[in-house]
Design a protein around this motif. Structure first.
Motif, PDB file in Angstrom:
ATOM      1  N   ALA A 189      11.136  -7.934   0.120  1.00 18.37           N
ATOM      2  CA  ALA A 189      10.128  -7.225   0.219  1.00 18.37           C
ATOM      3  C   ALA A 189       9.464  -6.302  -0.951  1.00 18.37           C
ATOM      4  O   ALA A 189       8.511  -5.548  -1.030  1.00 18.37           O
ATOM      5  N   GLY A 190      10.341  -6.523  -2.250  1.00 17.31           N
ATOM      6  CA  GLY A 190      10.315  -5.617  -3.409  1.00 17.31           C
ATOM      7  C   GLY A 190       8.892  -5.913  -4.262  1.00 17.31           C
ATOM      8  O   GLY A 190       8.440  -7.050  -3.850  1.00 17.31           O
ATOM      9  N   ARG A 191       8.285  -5.178  -4.844  1.00 13.73           N
ATOM     10  CA  ARG A 191       7.128  -5.428  -5.465  1.00 13.73           C
ATOM     11  C   ARG A 191       7.252  -6.417  -6.478  1.00 13.73           C
ATOM     12  O   ARG A 191       6.281  -7.251  -6.614  1.00 13.73           O
ATOM     13  N   SER A 192       8.316  -6.657  -6.936  1.00 13.88           N
ATOM     14  CA  SER A 192       8.317  -7.771  -8.156  1.00 13.88           C
ATOM     15  C   SER A 192       8.189  -9.030  -7.489  1.00 13.88           C
ATOM     16  O   SER A 192       7.681 -10.017  -7.902  1.00 13.88           O
ATOM     17  N   ALA A 193       8.832  -9.456  -6.219  1.00 15.77           N
ATOM     18  CA  ALA A 193       8.905 -10.543  -5.639  1.00 15.77           C
ATOM     19  C   ALA A 193       7.468 -10.617  -5.041  1.00 15.77           C
ATOM     20  O   ALA A 193       6.939 -11.916  -5.230  1.00 15.77           O
ATOM     21  N   LEU A 194       6.555  -9.635  -4.845  1.00 22.24           N
ATOM     22  CA  LEU A 194       5.532  -9.920  -4.014  1.00 22.24           C
ATOM     23  C   LEU A 194       4.444 -10.205  -5.113  1.00 22.24           C
ATOM     24  O   LEU A 194       3.498 -11.109  -5.091  1.00 22.24           O
ATOM     25  N   ARG A 195       4.770  -9.447  -6.193  1.00 24.41           N
ATOM     26  CA  ARG A 195       3.865  -9.850  -7.604  1.00 24.41           C
ATOM     27  C   ARG A 195       4.033 -11.258  -8.006  1.00 24.41           C
ATOM     28  O   ARG A 195       3.056 -11.899  -8.359  1.00 24.41           O
ATOM     29  N   TRP A 196       5.067 -11.705  -7.970  1.00 28.88           N
ATOM     30  CA  TRP A 196       5.532 -13.301  -8.061  1.00 28.88           C
ATOM     31  C   TRP A 196       4.704 -14.068  -7.412  1.00 28.88           C
ATOM     32  O   TRP A 196       4.199 -14.916  -7.860  1.00 28.88           O
ATOM     33  N   LEU A 197       4.700 -14.047  -5.988  1.00 29.86           N
ATOM     34  CA  LEU A 197       3.760 -14.635  -5.080  1.00 29.86           C
ATOM     35  C   LEU A 197       2.496 -14.672  -5.601  1.00 29.86           C
ATOM     36  O   LEU A 197       1.646 -15.835  -5.471  1.00 29.86           O
ATOM     37  N   GLU A 198       1.928 -13.450  -5.759  1.00 29.97           N
ATOM     38  CA  GLU A 198       0.678 -13.253  -6.278  1.00 29.97           C
ATOM     39  C   GLU A 198       0.320 -14.017  -7.376  1.00 29.97           C
ATOM     40  O   GLU A 198      -0.906 -14.705  -7.623  1.00 29.97           O
ATOM     41  N   ARG A 199       1.158 -13.972  -8.652  1.00 26.37           N
ATOM     42  CA  ARG A 199       1.029 -14.739  -9.491  1.00 26.37           C
ATOM     43  C   ARG A 199       0.982 -16.219  -9.587  1.00 26.37           C
ATOM     44  O   ARG A 199       0.338 -16.909 -10.250  1.00 26.37           O
ATOM     45  N   GLN A 200       1.496 -16.774  -8.355  1.00 25.65           N
ATOM     46  CA  GLN A 200       1.828 -18.296  -8.255  1.00 25.65           C
ATOM     47  C   GLN A 200       0.535 -18.545  -7.458  1.00 25.65           C
ATOM     48  O   GLN A 200       0.013 -19.678  -7.463  1.00 25.65           O
TER      49      GLN A 200
END
Length: 86
Positions: A29-40
């Motif tokens: 649930a880290g910010r970088s993982a969630l940002r990755w999903l948004e970028r995809q």
């Protein structure tokens, strides 16, 4: 030479082939993982494609979950928009 098509262009784009963006996600649930999903999800929206989250998987989904990738390819033209892979 490619010409622009679509909204704001002189002509519409031809019908698109079915597309699915598979985004690897490790479940954190880290910010970088969630940002990755948004970028995809952003390119999927621009393409009018589905964005499927593949979990657990890293960025190289084709190595982590090859069966899931193969299934997405085989089912790309069969599923209705918004229908998820099981």
């Amino acid at each position: 030479m490619l010409r622009r098509c679509g909204p704001g262009a002189r002509r519409p784009c031809p019908p698109a082939a079915p597309a699915t963006v598979l985004a690897g996600y490790d479940g954190s649930a880290g910010r970088s993982a969630l940002r990755w999903l948004e970028r995809q999800a952003a390119p999927a929206d621009r393409l009018g494609a589905r964005c499927e989250v593949v979990e657990p998987a890293g960025r190289l989904v084709m190595l982590d979950r090859p069966g899931r990738v193969a299934r997405a390819v085989l089912e790309a033209g069969v599923r209705e928009p918004g229908q998820r892979l099981a």
